[in-house]
Design a protein around this motif. Structure first.
Motif, PDB file in Angstrom:
ATOM      1  N   THR A  18       0.388  -7.596   1.115  1.00  0.00           N
ATOM      2  CA  THR A  18       1.461  -6.773   1.673  1.00  0.00           C
ATOM      3  C   THR A  18       1.309  -5.337   1.187  1.00  0.00           C
ATOM      4  O   THR A  18       1.334  -5.070  -0.020  1.00  0.00           O
ATOM      5  N   THR A  20       3.253  -1.925   1.579  1.00  0.00           N
ATOM      6  CA  THR A  20       4.536  -1.421   2.089  1.00  0.00           C
ATOM      7  C   THR A  20       4.327  -0.129   2.871  1.00  0.00           C
ATOM      8  O   THR A  20       3.334   0.583   2.691  1.00  0.00           O
ATOM      9  N   ALA A  21       5.303   0.163   3.732  1.00  0.00           N
ATOM     10  CA  ALA A  21       5.241   1.395   4.534  1.00  0.00           C
ATOM     11  C   ALA A  21       5.167   2.622   3.625  1.00  0.00           C
ATOM     12  O   ALA A  21       4.451   3.594   3.914  1.00  0.00           O
ATOM     13  N   GLU A  95      -0.552  -9.480  10.539  1.00  0.00           N
ATOM     14  CA  GLU A  95       0.655 -10.038  11.139  1.00  0.00           C
ATOM     15  C   GLU A  95       1.310  -8.990  12.048  1.00  0.00           C
ATOM     16  O   GLU A  95       1.387  -7.816  11.700  1.00  0.00           O
ATOM     17  N   GLY A  96       1.738  -9.445  13.191  1.00  0.00           N
ATOM     18  CA  GLY A  96       2.368  -8.514  14.132  1.00  0.00           C
ATOM     19  C   GLY A  96       1.399  -7.975  15.151  1.00  0.00           C
ATOM     20  O   GLY A  96       1.770  -7.667  16.283  1.00  0.00           O
ATOM     21  N   TRP A 100       2.793  -4.057  15.687  1.00  0.00           N
ATOM     22  CA  TRP A 100       3.032  -3.244  14.489  1.00  0.00           C
ATOM     23  C   TRP A 100       3.195  -1.782  14.890  1.00  0.00           C
ATOM     24  O   TRP A 100       2.511  -1.289  15.797  1.00  0.00           O
ATOM     25  N   LYS A 101       4.077  -1.063  14.172  1.00  0.00           N
ATOM     26  CA  LYS A 101       4.292   0.359  14.448  1.00  0.00           C
ATOM     27  C   LYS A 101       4.461   1.098  13.126  1.00  0.00           C
ATOM     28  O   LYS A 101       4.843   0.496  12.102  1.00  0.00           O
ATOM     29  N   GLY A 103       5.829   2.870  10.054  1.00  0.00           N
ATOM     30  CA  GLY A 103       7.116   2.648   9.403  1.00  0.00           C
ATOM     31  C   GLY A 103       7.313   1.202   9.015  1.00  0.00           C
ATOM     32  O   GLY A 103       8.181   0.893   8.200  1.00  0.00           O
ATOM     33  N   ASP A 104       6.490   0.296   9.592  1.00  0.00           N
ATOM     34  CA  ASP A 104       6.538  -1.116   9.214  1.00  0.00           C
ATOM     35  C   ASP A 104       5.621  -1.363   8.021  1.00  0.00           C
ATOM     36  O   ASP A 104       4.635  -0.636   7.816  1.00  0.00           O
ATOM     37  N   ASP A 105       5.963  -2.385   7.251  1.00  0.00           N
ATOM     38  CA  ASP A 105       5.027  -2.829   6.214  1.00  0.00           C
ATOM     39  C   ASP A 105       3.790  -3.426   6.890  1.00  0.00           C
ATOM     40  O   ASP A 105       3.862  -3.961   8.005  1.00  0.00           O
ATOM     41  N   VAL A 106       2.653  -3.338   6.212  1.00  0.00           N
ATOM     42  CA  VAL A 106       1.415  -3.947   6.711  1.00  0.00           C
ATOM     43  C   VAL A 106       1.222  -5.269   5.965  1.00  0.00           C
ATOM     44  O   VAL A 106       1.108  -5.284   4.737  1.00  0.00           O
TER      45      VAL A 106
END
Length: 444
Positions: A18, A20-21, A95-96, A100-101, A103-106
């Motif tokens: 994970t 984070t943004a 994931e996503g 995904w965009k 501002g989202d966590d990766v």
């Protein structure tokens, strides 16, 4: 960044990474600040482009790079900290996905099979036998006779003689399909050795028995896999005129023959042949010795095998053997080939021994030198006359090809290391006995 283990079952591993943004934004900012002094944009001096403008112009591209570097770094740190080596390229999924965009966590999932721990192997007590074959007069004379055949000449036979297999006929010919002459199907004064197989199947057979000045209609069918697609599988008629029938005359085994093959005289040619034969015998004997070594090593250690490696090797074995049984099939449009239990058993042995030899080489710090690799590339490039440069460039750009060239060199060096520490006895045998030992390798 957080790394969480999700699977630990045998050799199977799974992790969730994970980013984070906020962490991603921090990395993007750092990369933009690093590049800022060298960036020029209209209306701004070099190095004075505002960060907001840099983000708008380069942000998306830099974000992708920062994301990739962060994930790669996390995986590398994980492998180093855990002391784990993946058996094959890890499977990485985000994931996503496209949803995904910014501002989202990766969140990335990573799954792979780890290489097993290879137990220490006791190399003491290895006993090997090296077969030795001397190049005697009989072997040298046989090789000389074969050379004489390749250097044979053809002399015109008396008029009226019927051509037989092994003779050379000089022909004019023209080919027709559906009564129409086709391009490339015409030749004049062509010297064709009957039985050489240089023409399409059935062509030469129909000229056996022909005489000088005789006209012969040769009817053949082009193979389905013929190189010229417009002729493949079609029936053709070749109108042939036999202009001469020539009989084969082997070259005399003398100094003149030796000079044709670059030797000073017959004695020098014999010495060269003896040296070449003994090198061939030595190479064959090494293959027998290596098999004996691998058989003993195979019985010394047992450990879990990565299923993906075994499956890949079994598929490779099945595919290779299928093509050996179907030599007429040159492409890969043959559908799926399912490995048998025998293929899987052989694959397990190959993977087990490959991992063992790799571990022995790693512990002994055995490496393939640049000189050894370059020589391997040169040897391979000789198979592509006129395209050597293109082959070199292909190897430089293809990591998989580089590994394919390095792997056998590395394995041979590890084998040499083990053999040097084993008890090796030599046994002098005949060429025929060595040949039987080589043939037995294929039966195992």
């Amino acid at each position: 960044m957080q790394v969480t283990e999700t699977l630990n079952d045998g050799l199977k591993r799974g992790y969730k990474i994970t980013l984070t943004a906020a962490e991603l934004d921090e990395k993007v900012t750092a990369k933009l600040l690093e590049a800022q002094p060298e960036i020029e944009m209209k209306g701004f001096r070099k190095g004075k482009v505002p960060m907001a403008m840099l983000r708008k112009t380069y942000g998306d591209r830099v974000m992708g790079d920062a994301m990739q570097e962060a994930i790669d770094g996390a995986m590398s740190d994980h492998f180093e900290t855990a002391g784990v080596r993946p058996a094959m390229q890890p499977k990485v999924e985000m994931e996503g996905g496209e949803a995904w965009k910014p501002g989202d966590d990766v969140i990335v999932t990573v799954s792979y099979e780890a290489l097993p721990e290879i137990p220490e192997v006791d190399l003491s007590g290895l006993k090997l036998e090296r077969l030795v074959v001397k190049a005697g007069e009989a072997e040298i004379d046989e090789a000389l006779a074969n050379l004489a055949k390749t250097a044979q000449n053809f002399e015109k036979r008396r008029k009226g003689s019927k051509a037989k297999e092994g003779d050379q006929v000089v022909i004019d010919f023209e080919g027709f399909v559906d009564g129409v002459a086709f391009e490339g199907g015409k030749g004049e004064d062509y010297p064709l050795v009957l039985g050489s197989g240089s023409f399409i199947p059935g062509f030469e057979d129909q000229l056996v028995g022909a005489k000088e000045e005789e006209e012969v209609d040769v009817k053949v069918t082009f193979p389905e896999q013929y190189g010229a697609a417009h002729l493949a599988g079609k029936e053709a008629l070749f109108k042939c005129t036999v202009k001469e029938v020539r009989g084969a005359k082997e070259a005399e085994i003398d100094d003149e023959l030796a000079k044709k093959f670059g030797a000073e005289d017959l004695a020098a040619l014999k010495a060269q042949i003896a040296e070449r034969l003994e090198a061939e015998f030595k190479g064959a004997a090494r293959a027998v010795l290596k098999r004996g070594l691998l058989d003993q090593l195979d019985g010394k250690v047992k450990f879990d095998l990565p299923p993906s490696l075994v499956e890949a090797e079994a598929n490779s074995i099945a595919h290779q053997l299928w093509h050996e049984e179907h030599p007429e099939e040159h492409g890969h449009n043959h559908g799926s080939i399912e490995p048998t239990e025998e293929h899987k058993t052989l694959a397990e042995r190959r993977v087990r021994l490959g991992l063992l030899l790799a571990e022995l080489g790693r512990k002994q710090e055995i490496e393939v030198t640049d000189a050894e690799f370059t020589q391997a590339v040169l040897n391979q490039a000789r198979q592509y006359p006129g395209q050597e440069r293109a082959f070199f460039e292909f190897v430089q750009q293809n990591a998989q090809m580089q590994q394919q060239l390095r792997a056998p060199i590395f394995e041979d060096k590890v084998v040499d290391y083990v053999v040097n520490g084993a008890e090796v006895t030599e046994k002098e045998v005949s060429k025929e006995e060595l040949q039987k030992a080589i043939e037995a390798l294929d039966e195992m």
